[in-house]
Design a protein around this motif. Sequence first.
Motif, short mmCIF file in Angstrom:
data_model
loop_
_atom_site.label_atom_id
_atom_site.label_comp_id
_atom_site.label_asym_id
_atom_site.label_seq_id
_atom_site.Cartn_x
_atom_site.Cartn_y
_atom_site.Cartn_z
N ASN A 3 0.81 -1.22 0.00
CA ASN A 3 0.00 0.00 0.00
C ASN A 3 0.84 1.27 0.00
N ASP A 4 2.16 1.15 -0.17
CA ASP A 4 3.06 2.29 -0.21
C ASP A 4 2.74 3.14 -1.44
N ALA A 5 2.34 4.39 -1.24
CA ALA A 5 1.96 5.26 -2.36
C ALA A 5 3.12 5.57 -3.30
N ASP A 6 4.35 5.41 -2.85
CA ASP A 6 5.50 5.69 -3.70
C ASP A 6 5.85 4.52 -4.61
N ILE A 7 5.23 3.36 -4.42
CA ILE A 7 5.46 2.23 -5.31
C ILE A 7 4.48 2.34 -6.47
N HIS A 8 5.05 2.47 -7.68
CA HIS A 8 4.23 2.67 -8.88
C HIS A 8 4.22 1.46 -9.80
N GLY A 9 4.96 0.40 -9.45
CA GLY A 9 4.98 -0.80 -10.28
C GLY A 9 5.94 -1.83 -9.73
N TYR A 10 5.98 -2.98 -10.38
CA TYR A 10 6.80 -4.09 -9.91
C TYR A 10 7.57 -4.73 -11.06
N VAL A 19 9.40 -9.33 -7.57
CA VAL A 19 10.68 -9.46 -6.88
C VAL A 19 11.29 -8.11 -6.52
N ALA A 20 10.81 -7.04 -7.15
CA ALA A 20 11.30 -5.69 -6.85
C ALA A 20 10.21 -4.69 -7.16
N ALA A 21 10.26 -3.55 -6.47
CA ALA A 21 9.27 -2.50 -6.65
C ALA A 21 9.92 -1.27 -7.25
N PHE A 22 9.21 -0.61 -8.17
CA PHE A 22 9.66 0.67 -8.71
C PHE A 22 9.13 1.77 -7.80
N VAL A 23 10.07 2.48 -7.16
CA VAL A 23 9.74 3.49 -6.15
C VAL A 23 9.90 4.88 -6.74
N PHE A 24 8.83 5.66 -6.69
CA PHE A 24 8.82 7.03 -7.23
C PHE A 24 9.66 7.95 -6.36
N HIS A 25 10.53 8.74 -7.01
CA HIS A 25 11.38 9.70 -6.30
C HIS A 25 11.06 11.15 -6.62
N GLY A 26 10.15 11.38 -7.54
CA GLY A 26 9.81 12.74 -7.92
C GLY A 26 10.10 12.99 -9.38
N PHE A 27 9.89 14.23 -9.79
CA PHE A 27 10.11 14.63 -11.18
C PHE A 27 11.42 15.40 -11.29
N ASP A 28 12.16 15.15 -12.37
CA ASP A 28 13.40 15.89 -12.59
C ASP A 28 13.11 17.21 -13.30
N GLU A 29 14.17 17.92 -13.70
CA GLU A 29 14.02 19.24 -14.33
C GLU A 29 13.32 19.18 -15.68
N ARG A 30 13.24 18.01 -16.29
CA ARG A 30 12.52 17.84 -17.57
C ARG A 30 11.07 17.42 -17.34
N ASP A 31 10.66 17.31 -16.08
CA ASP A 31 9.33 16.85 -15.68
C ASP A 31 9.16 15.35 -15.94
N CYS A 32 10.28 14.60 -15.88
CA CYS A 32 10.26 13.15 -16.04
C CYS A 32 10.23 12.50 -14.67
N ALA A 33 9.29 11.57 -14.49
CA ALA A 33 9.20 10.83 -13.23
C ALA A 33 10.42 9.93 -13.09
N GLN A 34 11.06 9.96 -11.93
CA GLN A 34 12.26 9.17 -11.66
C GLN A 34 11.95 8.06 -10.65
N TYR A 35 12.46 6.86 -10.94
CA TYR A 35 12.19 5.69 -10.10
C TYR A 35 13.47 4.92 -9.81
N SER A 36 13.54 4.35 -8.61
CA SER A 36 14.59 3.39 -8.29
C SER A 36 13.93 2.05 -8.07
N LEU A 37 14.73 1.01 -8.04
CA LEU A 37 14.22 -0.33 -7.82
C LEU A 37 14.52 -0.74 -6.38
#
Length: 72
Positions: A3-10, A19-37
């Motif tokens: 239920n973590d709102a920052d998880i946007h996919g798997y 096996v891993a979650a894509f975690v939202f970190h915010g938008f960069d200067e180009r307005d691109c959503a950035q994710y870590s695993l």
Amino acid sequence: MNNDADIHGYQYDAEGHPVAAFVFHGFDERDCAQYSLRPLRGDMAVVGAMFVWDGEEFVLDQDACKPGVTPR
């Protein structure tokens, strides 16, 4: 799943289990959503790079991002 709102996919293994979650970190200067695993299991290693959403999937190619768009 989670239920973590920052998880946007798997990321899934060959059997279809998450096996891993894509975690939202915010938008960069180009307005691109950035994710870590984030691994979902302690015995798992993941890529330390940032991913973007290309409109269909999470990709490492930063130029493929769709500005202002997330999978949610």
